[in-house]
Each structure stands twice: as C-alpha cells, then as structure tokens.
Design a protein around this motif. Sequence first.
Motif, PDB file in Angstrom:
ATOM      1  N   LEU A 249       0.831  -1.206   0.000  1.00 33.09           N
ATOM      2  CA  LEU A 249       0.000   0.000   0.000  1.00 33.09           C
ATOM      3  C   LEU A 249       0.867   1.258   0.000  1.00 33.09           C
ATOM      4  CD1 LEU A 249      -2.750  -1.022   2.604  1.00 33.09           C
ATOM      5  CD2 LEU A 249      -3.084  -0.737   0.140  1.00 33.09           C
ATOM      6  N   ARG A 250       1.876   1.281   0.864  1.00 35.99           N
ATOM      7  CA  ARG A 250       2.737   2.467   0.964  1.00 35.99           C
ATOM      8  C   ARG A 250       3.559   2.671  -0.306  1.00 35.99           C
ATOM      9  NH1 ARG A 250       3.937  -0.095   6.326  1.00 35.99           N
ATOM     10  NH2 ARG A 250       2.610   0.954   7.864  1.00 35.99           N
ATOM     11  N   ALA A 251       3.985   1.568  -0.931  1.00 35.60           N
ATOM     12  CA  ALA A 251       4.793   1.672  -2.144  1.00 35.60           C
ATOM     13  C   ALA A 251       3.998   2.254  -3.304  1.00 35.60           C
ATOM     14  CB  ALA A 251       5.345   0.302  -2.524  1.00 35.60           C
ATOM     15  N   ASN A 252       2.693   1.966  -3.331  1.00 33.93           N
ATOM     16  CA  ASN A 252       1.866   2.443  -4.429  1.00 33.93           C
ATOM     17  C   ASN A 252       1.233   3.806  -4.180  1.00 33.93           C
ATOM     18  OD1 ASN A 252       1.367   0.171  -6.660  1.00 33.93           O
ATOM     19  ND2 ASN A 252       1.618  -0.843  -4.673  1.00 33.93           N
ATOM     20  N   ARG A 253       0.947   4.125  -2.909  1.00 33.09           N
ATOM     21  CA  ARG A 253       0.303   5.388  -2.582  1.00 33.09           C
ATOM     22  C   ARG A 253       0.991   5.982  -1.353  1.00 33.09           C
ATOM     23  NH1 ARG A 253      -1.189   4.422  -6.900  1.00 33.09           N
ATOM     24  NH2 ARG A 253      -3.312   4.424  -7.771  1.00 33.09           N
ATOM     25  N   SER A 254       2.077   6.679  -1.597  1.00 37.99           N
ATOM     26  CA  SER A 254       2.886   7.204  -0.488  1.00 37.99           C
ATOM     27  C   SER A 254       2.154   8.273   0.310  1.00 37.99           C
ATOM     28  CB  SER A 254       4.199   7.775  -1.027  1.00 37.99           C
ATOM     29  OG  SER A 254       3.953   8.818  -1.965  1.00 37.99           O
ATOM     30  N   THR A 255       1.104   8.863  -0.268  1.00 38.39           N
ATOM     31  CA  THR A 255       0.366   9.925   0.440  1.00 38.39           C
ATOM     32  C   THR A 255      -0.731   9.370   1.340  1.00 38.39           C
ATOM     33  OG1 THR A 255      -1.157  10.168  -1.431  1.00 38.39           O
ATOM     34  CG2 THR A 255       0.814  11.579  -1.404  1.00 38.39           C
ATOM     35  N   TRP A 256      -1.055   8.095   1.201  1.00 35.25           N
ATOM     36  CA  TRP A 256      -2.107   7.520   2.041  1.00 35.25           C
ATOM     37  C   TRP A 256      -1.596   7.313   3.459  1.00 35.25           C
ATOM     38  CZ3 TRP A 256      -4.647   2.959  -1.143  1.00 35.25           C
ATOM     39  CH2 TRP A 256      -5.366   3.506  -2.218  1.00 35.25           C
ATOM     40  N   LYS A 257      -2.477   7.480   4.402  1.00 37.32           N
ATOM     41  CA  LYS A 257      -2.176   7.121   5.782  1.00 37.32           C
ATOM     42  C   LYS A 257      -2.515   5.654   5.969  1.00 37.32           C
ATOM     43  CE  LYS A 257      -3.183   8.276  10.616  1.00 37.32           C
ATOM     44  NZ  LYS A 257      -3.988   9.126  11.535  1.00 37.32           N
ATOM     45  N   VAL A 258      -1.511   4.834   6.279  1.00 36.16           N
ATOM     46  CA  VAL A 258      -1.689   3.394   6.462  1.00 36.16           C
ATOM     47  C   VAL A 258      -1.401   3.049   7.915  1.00 36.16           C
ATOM     48  CG1 VAL A 258      -0.906   1.095   5.776  1.00 36.16           C
ATOM     49  CG2 VAL A 258      -1.053   2.921   4.063  1.00 36.16           C
ATOM     50  N   ALA A 259      -2.381   2.479   8.588  1.00 35.21           N
ATOM     51  CA  ALA A 259      -2.212   2.046   9.974  1.00 35.21           C
ATOM     52  C   ALA A 259      -2.013   0.538   9.984  1.00 35.21           C
ATOM     53  CB  ALA A 259      -3.438   2.422  10.803  1.00 35.21           C
ATOM     54  N   GLU A 260      -0.888   0.092  10.514  1.00 36.34           N
ATOM     55  CA  GLU A 260      -0.536  -1.327  10.500  1.00 36.34           C
ATOM     56  C   GLU A 260      -0.809  -1.959  11.859  1.00 36.34           C
ATOM     57  OE1 GLU A 260       3.506  -4.040  10.034  1.00 36.34           O
ATOM     58  OE2 GLU A 260       3.349  -2.141   8.921  1.00 36.34           O
ATOM     59  N   GLY A 261      -1.593  -3.035  11.859  1.00 46.13           N
ATOM     60  CA  GLY A 261      -1.882  -3.747  13.100  1.00 46.13           C
ATOM     61  C   GLY A 261      -3.297  -4.261  13.131  1.00 46.13           C
ATOM     62  N   ASP A 262      -3.685  -4.804  14.271  1.00 51.84           N
ATOM     63  CA  ASP A 262      -5.021  -5.344  14.474  1.00 51.84           C
ATOM     64  C   ASP A 262      -6.044  -4.219  14.388  1.00 51.84           C
ATOM     65  OD1 ASP A 262      -7.327  -6.644  15.282  1.00 51.84           O
ATOM     66  OD2 ASP A 262      -6.684  -6.877  17.373  1.00 51.84           O
TER      67      ASP A 262
END
Length: 412
Positions: free
Chosen positions: A41-54
């Motif tokens: 996700l981060r590699a394709n859309r660096s501007t997105w906020k990605v929260a990693e975890g449960d």
Amino acid sequence: MTEHEVVEICAGAGGQALGLERAGFEHALAVELDENACNTLRANRSTWKVAEGDVADPSVWNPADYQDVALLAGGVPCPPFSVAGKQLGAGDERDLFAWAIEQAAVVQPRALLLENVRGLSMPRFAGYRQHVLDRLAELGYVAEWRLLQASDFGVPQLRPRFILVALTPEDAQYFYWPETEPSPLTVGETLADLMASDGWRGAKQWTKKADRIAPTIVGGSKKHGGADLGPTRAKRAWAEMGVDALGLADAPPPADSPTDFVPKLTCEMVARIQGWSNAYPWDFTGRKTSRYRQIGNAFPPPVAYAVGAAIRRAFQRTGNPRSLDNIDHDPIYKALRSSTDFVTPEHLMKSAGLADPAELERRIGLLSRDFHVHIKTVGAKTRYKLGDFKAFVGQESHDRHDLFLKHRARIS
C-alpha cells in the motif's frame, strides 16, 4: 474531510482500495494487519495514511477520529464463513464482520461497504445476516446483500463475493447494484501477451486451450505452506486449461520451451486474472509467496470500482428513486428477537412457514452457533428465547482477544 473520503479496514494489498479510488473516493485511512500488504500500500500510494496492526486494537486507530467520513469499507476476514473451513462464524476469533458493523455507530459514515466470501450467503448464516440488517436499521441505515460474480465485471475468474451495502434512507432509494458485462474474458485472452513475452512458441496454442474462466484464485494463509492455485478441484480445472497449478513460476516460459509445455503462472499473471491491468496498475512488494497471497486474497479492483461507482451515483441521487424492500433472511431469528419471553415451537413454525418440527430443530441448531439460545422445558413443552450474540463487537472480556494473540503468527 473532503466530500468523498473513505476509511478502509482490513485493506489487504489494495484491490478494493484501487477500485474505490477509481470510483472517486479518497483514502483518509487504510488499516491492515499484514506487514507485507502494508508495504505494498505504501509503495503504491505514499500519500495515504496506512495504519498497521489489528484493526480492532484502539492503539492502531481511533474510529471516532473519522466521524462523518463518506464511506466505511473493508474486506473483513473470510475464514469464519468459508465453506473450505469450519464455518464457525461468530465463534471464530478472526470474525470481524459484526465488529465492523458496530463501527458504523461510531464513524457514522454516509455509506458502508463490506465484502466477504459466498459462504456468508448460505442458510448456515441466515440469523447472522438478519442480525446485521436489524442492527444497521437501528443505526439508521438501509442495508442490502448481493452475491456478485467477478466474471460479470471483466475479471476472468468466477470469484463470487457476498457484498453488503448500507446507506442512509435518503441515499438508499437511489442505489442500484451495478450492471454486469455481457461477455467475460477468458484466461487465454487475458494472459496471451504475458505467456508469449519471453518468446515461447507454444503461447498461441496455449491461448486457445485456456479458453475459459478461471476458478477462484485462492491466496491461502500463513498456516498452509507455500503458494499454489487452490484445492484439488481447482487444480483439475487449471490442468484442463494447460496450467500447472502446483506452485508459481518466477518468469513466463522461455523461448526454448517445448510447444506442449505446461506452464505455471507468475504472480503478474495471477494479478491479471484478479483484475489488475493497465487500467488498474499496481506493484506488489515482498517475496513471491507473500506477493501471491496479497494478490489472491484481494477484492478484484474492477468489482470494487463497479460497487463504489454505484454508491457514488446514490450519493448524487442519480436516476429515479426506487422502493426499498425489507427482505427477511431468518424469520425464526426475527420471531425470537421480537419477544422478551420464551416462544413456543408452534409460534416459530408459523412465523417461518415450517411444517416439520425436525426442520425447526435444525434451524434452531444453526442459530445457536452464533447466538445463545435459551431452552426451557415444562413438562412435555419446550420453549425458546434468544440470548446474546456470540460475536466479537468490541467487548473487552471477549475470548477473541486471547485467541487472536495466541494465533497471531498465522493470521493473515
């Protein structure tokens, strides 16, 4: 927040995300458990906020921070409902469907979109589905389920997905399920250029043999070894198309391969079968097995686009309003839920139109897998009362927490 922002839970590697983006939604947040999928996700859309975890861990994200977002979407875990598993439903620690419904009460989105496997559409989960519809109605939404085939939306595989869409009553009357495409592509048509890309002379002959729709791509889980193209029946279907389904290749067949060579698919080919293409470009990070799991577990982007575009049209109040039908999935559940006291078998059978007491017992048995059903016997008379929903909806005391931690390493 902008007018059409989306929060996506259990986002995976971006299949639904890419389709929704093309439909006009902007990602305010994507939440995903798997590290490799988050990297993609981060590699394709660096501007997105990605929260990693449960996704159910308050330390990973706070749903209240995203109140009034336009769309809450996600592809919550499938194993609790899959016919390939035990269909534990509410008793499976991976079940987040009911929890996701409760987040609508917090986020209060204009629309909700959740997708899952076909198993959720089966009689085993009639009570579960009825609970979902009733709960969303309490929250002010009109909800509908629909089983969609990916092959009806330009994706060359069957891949049935059970879709839930919920909207406010004002928007719901303008929501129409997307129209299907008349002529699905075949595997051969879809992969012809990739199979021939290294000069294999047998590619044209192979393309003619692979003249059908693929079985459902199965990404698998961390629990079950390396990557292959699915169970025995699927492997037979692939073999009939001239594909070796026992694993994946690193590259297309080279030029010196025999014309009757039986190739394996590459990750790029599997992604094409899942709906990624020039119209839906995407790069996957990680090692081969991880990439395959990310691809195989995804929601095909063209299907996500079709449903997302239908939701956008409902927001815009496009077309003529329609009447909103109230569809019951489990009349026995509804009869029990509407009573605060114990209910007789006769009343339940009348409510459900049943004539066979044994069928009532079977249906009660299915219901009791997801709900506590209390039984009271007085003399020869048996009566039933609906108890609590067994599913995890955020309770601190729920078994889900300990089970999740115990099995965390193999959950994907």
